[in-house]
Design an enzyme around this catalytic site. Sequence first.
Site, PDB file in Angstrom:
ATOM      1  CD  GLU A 107      -2.516  -1.714   2.370  1.00 43.83           C
ATOM      2  OE1 GLU A 107      -3.172  -2.778   2.331  1.00 43.83           O
ATOM      3  OE2 GLU A 107      -2.258  -1.123   3.432  1.00 43.83           O
ATOM      4  CD  GLU A 127      -3.541  -5.497   4.220  1.00 41.78           C
ATOM      5  OE1 GLU A 127      -2.900  -4.443   4.213  1.00 41.78           O
ATOM      6  OE2 GLU A 127      -3.633  -6.248   3.218  1.00 41.78           O
TER       7      GLU A 127
END
Length: 229
Positions: A107, A127
Amino acid sequence: MNTPDIICHQHDGLFEITLHRPERLNALTPGMAQALLGAVRQAQADPAVGALLIEGEGRAFCAGKDRDAPGSAAFVASLQQLADALVNGGKPSVAAVQGWAVGAGLELALNCDLVIASDDARFKLPEAQLGLPGTGGVHALLPRLVGLGRAKALLWLGDEFDARRACEWGLVWDVAPRPELPERARAYARRLLATDPQALSHVKALVHGAALPDFGTTLDGEAGCETPR
């Protein structure tokens, strides 16, 4: 803004930030995230800086959030503020990615304007498999980069993919042999430095205004869903 885990160097208009925790594959702690945010804000505010370069020391770019570090709302807030500073900051940024870029590490790379990867780079967004949604505005960035269906598959399944696939999908701009990665990334940064800074800033603002008008809303939504670990 140097700390043991974040090393900064400025030369000829390029502000270089090195994640310096190689023994943990540069996994992010709350202190690292706060220091990284401070470094990016410093670079964005300095009129002598024309571009940023973010890289990782050792075998990996960043293995995500350190699972041994305490999770907190402040940690998540630092990651979201960091994404905002990179995506909405006027100065261009380049990520040089080698080895693993996992979770918050990937990210972070996607928050940069250009991603240059080594041929041994590996990417993963695990995640959801850990019961978490992800941070850094990934839910706005990923669909724009790879398409809606592929974005959902990557976020839901957490599958690993390599640099060649990342380049095919538009997550990575260029792939270099591992020994050539640092100089290849700096070469792109120098090309940006040689371009009119006002033009760069205007192009970035126009492109992001058209493609990411909801980026702030996404950051807020991710922060609201993220459960501290």
